[in-house]
Design a protein around this motif. Sequence first.
Motif, PDB file in Angstrom:
ATOM      1  N   SER A   1       0.889  -1.199   0.513  1.00  0.00           N
ATOM      2  CA  SER A   1      -0.117  -0.253  -0.033  1.00  0.00           C
ATOM      3  C   SER A   1       0.810   1.231  -0.223  1.00  0.00           C
ATOM      4  O   SER A   1       0.604   1.831  -0.389  1.00  0.00           O
ATOM      5  CB  SER A   1      -1.085   0.365   1.029  1.00  0.00           C
ATOM      6  OG  SER A   1      -0.325  -0.026   2.726  1.00  0.00           O
ATOM      7  N   ARG A   2       2.202   1.606   0.510  1.00  0.00           N
ATOM      8  CA  ARG A   2       3.072   2.393   0.831  1.00  0.00           C
ATOM      9  C   ARG A   2       3.802   2.716  -0.922  1.00  0.00           C
ATOM     10  O   ARG A   2       3.013   3.734  -1.867  1.00  0.00           O
ATOM     11  CB  ARG A   2       3.940   2.307   1.816  1.00  0.00           C
ATOM     12  CG  ARG A   2       3.676   2.249   2.887  1.00  0.00           C
ATOM     13  CD  ARG A   2       4.503   1.960   3.826  1.00  0.00           C
ATOM     14  NE  ARG A   2       5.659   3.086   4.099  1.00  0.00           N
ATOM     15  CZ  ARG A   2       6.464   3.031   4.808  1.00  0.00           C
ATOM     16  NH1 ARG A   2       6.605   1.799   5.638  1.00  0.00           N
ATOM     17  NH2 ARG A   2       7.466   3.807   4.359  1.00  0.00           N
TER      18      ARG A   2
ATOM     19  N   ASN B   1       0.028   4.199  -2.863  1.00  0.00           N
ATOM     20  CA  ASN B   1       0.304   5.972  -2.319  1.00  0.00           C
ATOM     21  C   ASN B   1       1.075   6.641  -3.050  1.00  0.00           C
ATOM     22  O   ASN B   1       1.385   7.746  -3.352  1.00  0.00           O
ATOM     23  CB  ASN B   1       0.616   6.195  -0.560  1.00  0.00           C
ATOM     24  CG  ASN B   1      -0.867   5.349  -0.005  1.00  0.00           C
ATOM     25  OD1 ASN B   1      -2.266   4.781  -1.345  1.00  0.00           O
ATOM     26  ND2 ASN B   1      -0.874   4.505   1.306  1.00  0.00           N
TER      27      ASN B   1
ATOM     28  N   SER C   1       0.468   9.842  -5.565  1.00  0.00           N
ATOM     29  CA  SER C   1       1.215  10.645  -5.192  1.00  0.00           C
ATOM     30  C   SER C   1       1.213  11.148  -6.904  1.00  0.00           C
ATOM     31  O   SER C   1       1.613  12.615  -7.434  1.00  0.00           O
ATOM     32  CB  SER C   1       1.807  10.896  -3.860  1.00  0.00           C
ATOM     33  OG  SER C   1       1.263  10.597  -3.537  1.00  0.00           O
TER      34      SER C   1
ATOM     35  N   ALA D   1      -6.013   3.389  -5.823  1.00  0.00           N
ATOM     36  CA  ALA D   1      -5.371   4.036  -5.156  1.00  0.00           C
ATOM     37  C   ALA D   1      -5.107   5.784  -6.144  1.00  0.00           C
ATOM     38  O   ALA D   1      -4.858   6.518  -5.862  1.00  0.00           O
ATOM     39  CB  ALA D   1      -3.934   4.149  -5.115  1.00  0.00           C
TER      40      ALA D   1
ATOM     41  N   ALA E   1      -7.298   9.729  -5.618  1.00  0.00           N
ATOM     42  CA  ALA E   1      -5.811  10.832  -5.659  1.00  0.00           C
ATOM     43  C   ALA E   1      -6.289  11.751  -6.319  1.00  0.00           C
ATOM     44  O   ALA E   1      -5.722  12.563  -6.661  1.00  0.00           O
ATOM     45  CB  ALA E   1      -5.054  10.253  -5.579  1.00  0.00           C
TER      46      ALA E   1
END
Length: 422
Positions: free
Chosen positions: A336-337, A340, A344, A367, A371
Amino acid sequence: MLLGCIADDFTGGTDLASALVARGIRTVQVIGVPEAGEEVVRSGAEAVVVALKTRTAPVADAVEQSLTALRWLREIGCERYYFKYCSTFDSTPAGNIGPVAEALLDALGMDFTVVCPALPANGRTVRDGRLFVGDVPLDESPMRQHPLTPMDDANVVRLMRRQTHSRVGLVGHGTVGRGPERIRAEFDALRRAGIRFAVVDATDDDDLLAIGRACADLPLVTASAGLAVGLAETFRAQPRRLTDGDPHAPVPTGGGRAVIAGSCSAATNAQVEAVRAVYPSYLVDPFAIVRGEDVVTAALRWARPLLGQGPVLLHATQPARNVAAAKSRLPGDIASRIENTLASIARGLVDMGVGRLIVAGGETSGAVVAALGVTGLVIGPEISPGVPWTWTLGTPRPLALALKSGNFGSRDFFLDAWERLP
Ligand SMILES: Nc1ncnc2c1ncn2[C@@H]1O[C@H](COP(=O)(O)OP(=O)(O)O)[C@@H](O)[C@H]1O
Ligand SMILES: O=C(O)[C@@H](O)C(=O)COP(=O)(O)O
Protein backbone atom coordinates in the motif's frame (compact mmCIF):
# COMPACT_ATOMS: atom_id res chain seq x y z
CA MET A 1 -32.15 1.31 -14.67
CA LEU A 2 -31.87 -2.39 -15.13
CA LEU A 3 -28.54 -3.70 -13.98
CA GLY A 4 -26.58 -2.70 -10.89
CA CYS A 5 -23.01 -3.96 -10.75
CA ILE A 6 -20.57 -4.06 -7.86
CA ALA A 7 -16.94 -4.51 -8.90
CA ASP A 8 -14.31 -5.40 -6.32
CA ASP A 9 -11.64 -3.28 -8.00
CA PHE A 10 -11.43 -0.40 -10.48
CA THR A 11 -9.78 -2.16 -13.41
CA GLY A 12 -12.37 -4.89 -13.00
CA GLY A 13 -15.06 -2.20 -13.07
CA THR A 14 -13.90 -0.80 -16.40
CA ASP A 15 -13.52 -4.37 -17.72
CA LEU A 16 -17.20 -5.06 -17.00
CA ALA A 17 -18.42 -1.60 -18.07
CA SER A 18 -16.56 -1.94 -21.36
CA ALA A 19 -18.04 -5.41 -21.98
CA LEU A 20 -21.57 -4.07 -21.40
CA VAL A 21 -21.01 -1.00 -23.58
CA ALA A 22 -19.60 -3.20 -26.36
CA ARG A 23 -22.87 -5.14 -26.28
CA GLY A 24 -25.06 -2.08 -26.53
CA ILE A 25 -25.90 -1.55 -22.86
CA ARG A 26 -25.54 2.07 -21.79
CA THR A 27 -23.27 1.91 -18.80
CA VAL A 28 -21.90 4.42 -16.33
CA GLN A 29 -19.12 3.64 -13.89
CA VAL A 30 -19.01 5.41 -10.54
CA ILE A 31 -16.10 5.37 -8.15
CA GLY A 32 -17.35 4.24 -4.76
CA VAL A 33 -20.92 4.86 -3.67
CA PRO A 34 -21.98 8.38 -4.70
CA GLU A 35 -23.70 10.60 -2.18
CA ALA A 36 -26.66 11.15 -4.47
CA GLY A 37 -27.96 9.11 -7.35
CA GLU A 38 -29.72 11.73 -9.47
CA GLU A 39 -26.85 12.33 -11.85
CA VAL A 40 -26.61 8.64 -12.67
CA VAL A 41 -30.33 8.23 -13.11
CA ARG A 42 -30.51 11.36 -15.29
CA SER A 43 -27.66 10.09 -17.50
CA GLY A 44 -30.04 7.54 -18.98
CA ALA A 45 -27.83 4.60 -18.11
CA GLU A 46 -29.21 1.09 -18.30
CA ALA A 47 -26.41 -0.29 -16.18
CA VAL A 48 -24.26 1.26 -13.50
CA VAL A 49 -21.00 -0.19 -12.22
CA VAL A 50 -20.02 0.81 -8.69
CA ALA A 51 -16.25 0.31 -8.52
CA LEU A 52 -15.00 -0.51 -5.03
CA LYS A 53 -11.51 -1.25 -3.76
CA THR A 54 -12.54 -4.25 -1.70
CA ARG A 55 -10.57 -7.14 -3.18
CA THR A 56 -7.91 -7.13 -0.48
CA ALA A 57 -9.71 -5.14 2.22
CA PRO A 58 -10.45 -6.82 5.57
CA VAL A 59 -13.43 -9.16 5.05
CA ALA A 60 -15.88 -7.22 7.24
CA ASP A 61 -14.99 -3.96 5.49
CA ALA A 62 -15.44 -5.52 2.03
CA VAL A 63 -18.83 -6.91 3.04
CA GLU A 64 -20.00 -3.62 4.51
CA GLN A 65 -18.91 -1.58 1.48
CA SER A 66 -20.57 -4.05 -0.90
CA LEU A 67 -23.84 -3.97 1.05
CA THR A 68 -23.76 -0.17 1.02
CA ALA A 69 -23.31 -0.29 -2.76
CA LEU A 70 -26.22 -2.72 -3.06
CA ARG A 71 -28.47 -0.45 -1.00
CA TRP A 72 -27.60 2.51 -3.22
CA LEU A 73 -28.22 0.51 -6.40
CA ARG A 74 -31.62 -0.53 -5.05
CA GLU A 75 -32.44 3.06 -4.15
CA ILE A 76 -31.78 4.29 -7.68
CA GLY A 77 -34.06 1.60 -9.06
CA CYS A 78 -31.86 -1.31 -10.13
CA GLU A 79 -33.73 -4.57 -10.52
CA ARG A 80 -30.88 -6.97 -11.15
CA TYR A 81 -27.38 -7.19 -9.73
CA TYR A 82 -23.96 -8.38 -10.83
CA PHE A 83 -21.08 -8.94 -8.41
CA LYS A 84 -17.93 -8.65 -10.56
CA TYR A 85 -14.68 -10.26 -9.37
CA CYS A 86 -11.51 -11.21 -11.14
CA SER A 87 -11.35 -13.80 -13.90
CA THR A 88 -8.41 -15.30 -12.00
CA PHE A 89 -10.57 -15.40 -8.86
CA ASP A 90 -8.09 -13.13 -7.01
CA SER A 91 -8.83 -13.68 -3.33
CA THR A 92 -7.36 -14.91 -0.06
CA PRO A 93 -8.44 -18.07 1.83
CA ALA A 94 -10.74 -15.85 3.93
CA GLY A 95 -12.31 -13.98 1.03
CA ASN A 96 -13.43 -11.64 -0.19
CA ILE A 97 -15.41 -13.23 -3.01
CA GLY A 98 -17.23 -15.79 -0.86
CA PRO A 99 -18.23 -13.56 2.06
CA VAL A 100 -19.34 -10.70 -0.21
CA ALA A 101 -21.38 -13.03 -2.44
CA GLU A 102 -22.99 -14.61 0.62
CA ALA A 103 -23.85 -11.21 2.14
CA LEU A 104 -25.38 -9.98 -1.14
CA LEU A 105 -27.51 -13.13 -1.42
CA ASP A 106 -28.71 -12.71 2.16
CA ALA A 107 -29.53 -9.03 1.62
CA LEU A 108 -31.57 -9.88 -1.47
CA GLY A 109 -33.33 -12.77 0.30
CA MET A 110 -32.02 -15.23 -2.30
CA ASP A 111 -31.02 -18.84 -1.78
CA PHE A 112 -29.03 -19.50 -4.96
CA THR A 113 -26.73 -17.97 -7.52
CA VAL A 114 -23.91 -18.77 -9.94
CA VAL A 115 -20.15 -18.41 -9.69
CA CYS A 116 -18.81 -17.84 -13.18
CA PRO A 117 -15.21 -16.59 -13.44
CA ALA A 118 -14.69 -17.67 -17.09
CA LEU A 119 -13.51 -14.95 -19.49
CA PRO A 120 -12.66 -16.72 -22.76
CA ALA A 121 -11.79 -13.42 -24.51
CA ASN A 122 -8.76 -13.25 -22.22
CA GLY A 123 -8.05 -16.98 -22.10
CA ARG A 124 -9.72 -17.75 -18.75
CA THR A 125 -11.85 -20.90 -18.96
CA VAL A 126 -13.45 -23.20 -16.40
CA ARG A 127 -13.47 -26.95 -16.98
CA ASP A 128 -14.72 -29.41 -14.35
CA GLY A 129 -14.71 -26.48 -11.94
CA ARG A 130 -11.00 -25.83 -12.56
CA LEU A 131 -9.91 -22.38 -13.70
CA PHE A 132 -7.36 -22.22 -16.52
CA VAL A 133 -5.28 -19.26 -17.69
CA GLY A 134 -4.61 -20.19 -21.29
CA ASP A 135 -3.71 -23.87 -21.08
CA VAL A 136 -2.33 -23.66 -17.57
CA PRO A 137 -4.30 -24.30 -14.37
CA LEU A 138 -4.58 -21.13 -12.25
CA ASP A 139 -2.23 -22.46 -9.54
CA GLU A 140 0.50 -23.14 -12.12
CA SER A 141 0.09 -19.73 -13.81
CA PRO A 142 2.02 -16.61 -12.74
CA MET A 143 -0.94 -15.89 -10.43
CA ARG A 144 0.67 -18.22 -7.90
CA GLN A 145 3.21 -15.42 -7.28
CA HIS A 146 0.82 -12.47 -7.06
CA PRO A 147 2.05 -9.98 -4.42
CA LEU A 148 -1.34 -9.68 -2.70
CA THR A 149 -3.51 -12.63 -3.74
CA PRO A 150 -1.28 -15.60 -4.61
CA MET A 151 -3.54 -18.35 -5.99
CA ASP A 152 -2.58 -21.84 -4.84
CA ASP A 153 -5.59 -23.80 -6.09
CA ALA A 154 -7.34 -23.87 -9.48
CA ASN A 155 -10.50 -25.59 -8.21
CA VAL A 156 -13.16 -22.89 -7.92
CA VAL A 157 -15.55 -25.17 -6.01
CA ARG A 158 -12.87 -25.73 -3.38
CA LEU A 159 -11.92 -22.03 -3.31
CA MET A 160 -15.56 -21.06 -2.72
CA ARG A 161 -15.95 -23.74 -0.02
CA ARG A 162 -12.93 -22.28 1.78
CA GLN A 163 -14.47 -18.82 1.71
CA THR A 164 -18.12 -19.44 2.59
CA HIS A 165 -20.38 -21.26 5.02
CA SER A 166 -22.69 -22.21 2.16
CA ARG A 167 -22.85 -25.39 0.13
CA VAL A 168 -21.15 -25.15 -3.25
CA GLY A 169 -21.90 -27.29 -6.33
CA LEU A 170 -20.82 -27.57 -9.95
CA VAL A 171 -22.64 -27.33 -13.26
CA GLY A 172 -20.25 -29.16 -15.55
CA HIS A 173 -19.61 -28.64 -19.22
CA GLY A 174 -21.71 -31.67 -20.12
CA THR A 175 -24.76 -29.76 -18.87
CA VAL A 176 -23.72 -26.31 -20.11
CA GLY A 177 -23.23 -27.66 -23.65
CA ARG A 178 -26.86 -28.85 -23.70
CA GLY A 179 -28.20 -25.31 -23.49
CA PRO A 180 -30.14 -22.94 -21.23
CA GLU A 181 -33.10 -25.20 -20.42
CA ARG A 182 -30.83 -27.99 -19.24
CA ILE A 183 -28.67 -25.56 -17.25
CA ARG A 184 -31.75 -24.08 -15.58
CA ALA A 185 -32.99 -27.55 -14.67
CA GLU A 186 -29.62 -28.26 -13.08
CA PHE A 187 -29.81 -24.99 -11.14
CA ASP A 188 -33.21 -26.09 -9.79
CA ALA A 189 -31.88 -29.50 -8.82
CA LEU A 190 -28.88 -28.00 -7.03
CA ARG A 191 -31.05 -25.46 -5.24
CA ARG A 192 -33.40 -28.21 -4.05
CA ALA A 193 -30.35 -30.07 -2.74
CA GLY A 194 -29.45 -27.04 -0.59
CA ILE A 195 -26.61 -25.81 -2.82
CA ARG A 196 -26.32 -22.04 -2.65
CA PHE A 197 -23.49 -21.43 -5.13
CA ALA A 198 -23.18 -23.23 -8.45
CA VAL A 199 -19.77 -22.91 -10.09
CA VAL A 200 -20.44 -23.06 -13.83
CA ASP A 201 -18.06 -24.43 -16.45
CA ALA A 202 -17.55 -22.28 -19.55
CA THR A 203 -14.95 -22.50 -22.27
CA ASP A 204 -16.24 -20.12 -24.92
CA ASP A 205 -18.73 -17.30 -25.53
CA ASP A 206 -21.43 -19.76 -26.67
CA ASP A 207 -21.31 -21.30 -23.20
CA LEU A 208 -21.63 -17.82 -21.66
CA LEU A 209 -24.62 -17.03 -23.88
CA ALA A 210 -26.34 -20.21 -22.71
CA ILE A 211 -25.49 -19.51 -19.07
CA GLY A 212 -26.73 -15.91 -19.45
CA ARG A 213 -30.09 -17.18 -20.70
CA ALA A 214 -30.29 -19.69 -17.86
CA CYS A 215 -29.65 -16.85 -15.38
CA ALA A 216 -32.37 -14.61 -16.82
CA ASP A 217 -34.50 -14.94 -13.66
CA LEU A 218 -31.71 -14.68 -11.10
CA PRO A 219 -31.73 -11.25 -9.43
CA LEU A 220 -28.00 -11.62 -8.60
CA VAL A 221 -25.18 -13.22 -10.54
CA THR A 222 -21.54 -13.38 -9.47
CA ALA A 223 -18.94 -13.51 -12.23
CA SER A 224 -16.00 -12.02 -14.05
CA ALA A 225 -16.85 -9.70 -16.94
CA GLY A 226 -17.33 -12.81 -19.09
CA LEU A 227 -20.96 -13.32 -18.15
CA ALA A 228 -21.77 -9.86 -19.57
CA VAL A 229 -21.74 -11.64 -22.94
CA GLY A 230 -24.75 -13.69 -21.90
CA LEU A 231 -26.56 -11.21 -19.68
CA ALA A 232 -26.41 -8.36 -22.19
CA GLU A 233 -28.37 -10.51 -24.58
CA THR A 234 -31.13 -11.20 -22.08
CA PHE A 235 -31.35 -7.44 -21.34
CA ARG A 236 -31.53 -6.53 -24.98
CA ALA A 237 -34.42 -8.95 -25.33
CA GLN A 238 -36.42 -6.91 -22.79
CA PRO A 239 -38.32 -3.79 -23.84
CA ARG A 240 -35.81 -0.91 -23.91
CA ARG A 241 -36.80 1.93 -21.66
CA LEU A 242 -34.54 4.45 -23.26
CA THR A 243 -33.92 5.90 -26.64
CA ASP A 244 -31.15 4.38 -28.71
CA GLY A 245 -27.87 6.20 -29.27
CA ASP A 246 -24.64 6.80 -27.49
CA PRO A 247 -24.98 9.01 -24.42
CA HIS A 248 -21.23 9.32 -24.14
CA ALA A 249 -19.72 11.28 -26.98
CA PRO A 250 -15.92 11.03 -26.77
CA VAL A 251 -14.26 13.90 -24.96
CA PRO A 252 -11.07 14.80 -26.83
CA THR A 253 -8.29 15.31 -24.31
CA GLY A 254 -4.79 16.58 -24.87
CA GLY A 255 -1.89 17.14 -22.54
CA GLY A 256 1.12 15.07 -21.65
CA ARG A 257 1.10 11.28 -21.72
CA ALA A 258 2.26 8.99 -18.93
CA VAL A 259 2.11 5.36 -17.88
CA ILE A 260 2.08 4.50 -14.18
CA ALA A 261 2.63 0.81 -13.51
CA GLY A 262 2.24 -0.77 -10.08
CA SER A 263 1.28 -4.22 -11.25
CA CYS A 264 3.89 -6.97 -10.99
CA SER A 265 1.85 -9.42 -13.05
CA ALA A 266 3.48 -11.29 -15.91
CA ALA A 267 1.76 -9.29 -18.66
CA THR A 268 2.65 -5.93 -17.09
CA ASN A 269 6.27 -6.99 -16.64
CA ALA A 270 6.45 -7.82 -20.36
CA GLN A 271 4.76 -4.52 -21.28
CA VAL A 272 7.18 -2.54 -19.10
CA GLU A 273 10.12 -4.31 -20.71
CA ALA A 274 8.76 -3.52 -24.19
CA VAL A 275 8.37 0.16 -23.38
CA ARG A 276 11.67 0.68 -21.57
CA ALA A 277 13.49 0.46 -24.87
CA VAL A 278 11.29 3.19 -26.34
CA TYR A 279 10.23 5.74 -23.67
CA PRO A 280 12.12 7.35 -20.84
CA SER A 281 11.39 5.18 -17.80
CA TYR A 282 11.79 5.62 -14.06
CA LEU A 283 11.82 2.88 -11.43
CA VAL A 284 10.04 3.70 -8.18
CA ASP A 285 12.12 1.73 -5.69
CA PRO A 286 10.29 0.22 -2.67
CA PHE A 287 13.53 0.24 -0.66
CA ALA A 288 13.87 4.02 -1.21
CA ILE A 289 10.29 4.50 0.03
CA VAL A 290 11.07 2.60 3.21
CA ARG A 291 14.32 4.54 3.69
CA GLY A 292 12.09 7.64 3.86
CA GLU A 293 13.45 9.27 0.69
CA ASP A 294 11.22 11.79 -1.07
CA VAL A 295 10.51 9.45 -3.96
CA VAL A 296 7.56 11.48 -5.25
CA THR A 297 9.51 14.72 -5.65
CA ALA A 298 12.42 12.89 -7.28
CA ALA A 299 10.13 11.16 -9.78
CA LEU A 300 8.33 14.37 -10.69
CA ARG A 301 11.62 16.26 -11.07
CA TRP A 302 12.73 13.52 -13.48
CA ALA A 303 9.47 13.65 -15.47
CA ARG A 304 9.00 17.43 -15.78
CA PRO A 305 11.44 18.14 -18.65
CA LEU A 306 10.37 15.01 -20.54
CA LEU A 307 6.62 15.53 -20.68
CA GLY A 308 6.67 17.78 -23.73
CA GLN A 309 8.56 15.16 -25.74
CA GLY A 310 6.29 12.12 -25.59
CA PRO A 311 5.05 9.48 -23.16
CA VAL A 312 6.97 8.60 -19.99
CA LEU A 313 6.82 5.46 -17.87
CA LEU A 314 7.04 5.41 -14.10
CA HIS A 315 6.86 1.94 -12.61
CA ALA A 316 7.26 -0.08 -9.44
CA THR A 317 6.71 -3.17 -11.58
CA GLN A 318 9.43 -5.73 -11.07
CA PRO A 319 9.81 -9.46 -11.74
CA ALA A 320 8.48 -11.93 -9.17
CA ARG A 321 11.91 -12.65 -7.63
CA ASN A 322 12.41 -8.93 -6.77
CA VAL A 323 8.88 -8.71 -5.39
CA ALA A 324 9.53 -11.75 -3.18
CA ALA A 325 12.77 -10.12 -1.96
CA ALA A 326 10.97 -6.84 -1.23
CA LYS A 327 8.20 -8.64 0.62
CA SER A 328 10.62 -10.61 2.77
CA ARG A 329 12.82 -7.61 3.67
CA LEU A 330 10.39 -4.70 3.88
CA PRO A 331 7.48 -3.91 6.26
CA GLY A 332 4.14 -5.65 5.73
CA ASP A 333 2.44 -2.52 4.44
CA ILE A 334 4.91 -2.02 1.58
CA ALA A 335 2.31 -2.80 -1.12
CA SER A 336 0.00 0.00 0.00
CA ARG A 337 2.94 2.39 0.51
CA ILE A 338 3.95 1.78 -3.10
CA GLU A 339 0.35 2.35 -4.20
CA ASN A 340 0.22 5.66 -2.32
CA THR A 341 3.56 6.76 -3.77
CA LEU A 342 2.43 6.03 -7.32
CA ALA A 343 -0.85 7.80 -6.65
CA SER A 344 0.95 10.94 -5.46
CA ILE A 345 3.17 10.80 -8.56
CA ALA A 346 0.06 10.53 -10.75
CA ARG A 347 -1.45 13.54 -9.04
CA GLY A 348 1.76 15.52 -9.55
CA LEU A 349 1.89 14.55 -13.22
CA VAL A 350 -1.68 15.72 -13.78
CA ASP A 351 -0.86 19.00 -12.01
CA MET A 352 2.06 19.35 -14.45
CA GLY A 353 -0.28 18.98 -17.43
CA VAL A 354 -0.56 15.25 -18.08
CA GLY A 355 -4.00 14.67 -19.60
CA ARG A 356 -3.67 11.13 -20.92
CA LEU A 357 -2.75 8.49 -18.39
CA ILE A 358 -2.50 4.71 -18.37
CA VAL A 359 -2.43 2.97 -14.98
CA ALA A 360 -1.48 -0.70 -14.74
CA GLY A 361 -2.75 -2.73 -11.81
CA GLY A 362 -6.08 -2.99 -10.05
CA GLU A 363 -5.02 -1.89 -6.56
CA THR A 364 -2.72 0.70 -8.08
CA SER A 365 -5.60 2.06 -10.15
CA GLY A 366 -7.73 2.28 -7.02
CA ALA A 367 -5.14 4.46 -5.31
CA VAL A 368 -4.52 6.65 -8.38
CA VAL A 369 -8.20 7.24 -9.09
CA ALA A 370 -8.77 8.24 -5.45
CA ALA A 371 -5.80 10.64 -5.51
CA LEU A 372 -7.08 12.29 -8.68
CA GLY A 373 -10.55 12.83 -7.16
CA VAL A 374 -12.30 10.90 -9.93
CA THR A 375 -15.99 10.35 -9.16
CA GLY A 376 -17.00 8.49 -12.32
CA LEU A 377 -15.77 7.19 -15.64
CA VAL A 378 -17.34 7.48 -19.05
CA ILE A 379 -16.41 4.43 -21.10
CA GLY A 380 -14.65 5.08 -24.41
CA PRO A 381 -13.08 2.89 -27.07
CA GLU A 382 -11.60 -0.48 -26.14
CA ILE A 383 -7.81 -0.72 -26.40
CA SER A 384 -7.72 -4.47 -25.94
CA PRO A 385 -10.24 -6.93 -24.47
CA GLY A 386 -11.27 -5.65 -21.05
CA VAL A 387 -9.36 -2.34 -21.17
CA PRO A 388 -11.18 0.74 -22.48
CA TRP A 389 -10.10 4.34 -22.58
CA THR A 390 -12.29 6.28 -20.19
CA TRP A 391 -12.99 9.95 -19.53
CA THR A 392 -12.96 11.10 -15.95
CA LEU A 393 -15.81 12.84 -14.16
CA GLY A 394 -15.17 14.90 -11.05
CA THR A 395 -11.66 16.08 -11.98
CA PRO A 396 -11.05 19.79 -12.65
CA ARG A 397 -10.70 18.91 -16.36
CA PRO A 398 -11.59 15.59 -18.02
CA LEU A 399 -8.64 13.23 -18.28
CA ALA A 400 -8.26 10.29 -20.64
CA LEU A 401 -7.58 7.39 -18.31
CA ALA A 402 -6.98 3.71 -19.09
CA LEU A 403 -7.04 1.35 -16.12
CA LYS A 404 -5.28 -1.82 -17.19
CA SER A 405 -5.73 -5.07 -15.29
CA GLY A 406 -2.37 -6.55 -14.44
CA ASN A 407 -2.56 -9.52 -16.75
CA PHE A 408 -4.46 -7.94 -19.63
CA GLY A 409 -3.09 -6.60 -22.89
CA SER A 410 -0.46 -7.64 -25.38
CA ARG A 411 3.26 -6.88 -25.02
CA ASP A 412 2.89 -3.60 -26.96
CA PHE A 413 -0.12 -2.35 -25.01
CA PHE A 414 1.61 0.78 -23.64
CA LEU A 415 2.90 1.64 -27.10
CA ASP A 416 -0.30 1.03 -29.04
CA ALA A 417 -2.90 2.37 -26.58
CA TRP A 418 -2.48 6.03 -27.60
CA GLU A 419 -3.58 5.23 -31.14
CA ARG A 420 -7.05 4.26 -29.88
CA LEU A 421 -7.67 7.74 -28.47
CA PRO A 422 -9.97 9.90 -30.62
N1 LIG B 1 8.42 -3.88 -6.57
C1 LIG B 1 7.39 -4.25 -5.81
N2 LIG B 1 7.57 -5.01 -4.70
C2 LIG B 1 6.50 -5.36 -3.93
N3 LIG B 1 5.22 -5.01 -4.18
C3 LIG B 1 5.00 -4.24 -5.26
C4 LIG B 1 6.07 -3.82 -6.12
N4 LIG B 1 5.55 -3.07 -7.10
C5 LIG B 1 4.24 -3.01 -6.88
N5 LIG B 1 3.89 -3.71 -5.77
C6 LIG B 1 2.53 -3.87 -5.20
O1 LIG B 1 1.93 -5.00 -5.82
C7 LIG B 1 0.51 -4.80 -5.86
C8 LIG B 1 0.05 -5.10 -7.28
O2 LIG B 1 -1.35 -5.15 -7.29
P1 LIG B 1 -2.21 -4.48 -8.43
O3 LIG B 1 -1.91 -3.05 -8.55
O4 LIG B 1 -3.62 -4.87 -8.14
O5 LIG B 1 -1.71 -5.22 -9.74
P2 LIG B 1 -2.42 -6.43 -10.53
O6 LIG B 1 -3.49 -5.81 -11.35
O7 LIG B 1 -1.32 -7.02 -11.32
O8 LIG B 1 -3.00 -7.37 -9.53
C9 LIG B 1 0.26 -3.36 -5.46
O9 LIG B 1 -0.22 -3.34 -4.11
C10 LIG B 1 1.64 -2.72 -5.56
O10 LIG B 1 1.82 -1.62 -4.71
O1 LIG C 1 -11.46 -10.15 -14.46
C1 LIG C 1 -10.33 -9.72 -14.67
O2 LIG C 1 -9.38 -10.45 -14.96
C2 LIG C 1 -10.08 -8.24 -14.50
O3 LIG C 1 -11.23 -7.49 -14.71
C3 LIG C 1 -9.58 -8.01 -13.12
O4 LIG C 1 -10.36 -7.90 -12.20
C4 LIG C 1 -8.13 -8.05 -12.98
O5 LIG C 1 -7.68 -7.52 -11.75
P1 LIG C 1 -6.22 -6.84 -11.66
O6 LIG C 1 -5.27 -7.71 -12.41
O7 LIG C 1 -5.90 -6.75 -10.21
O8 LIG C 1 -6.31 -5.49 -12.28
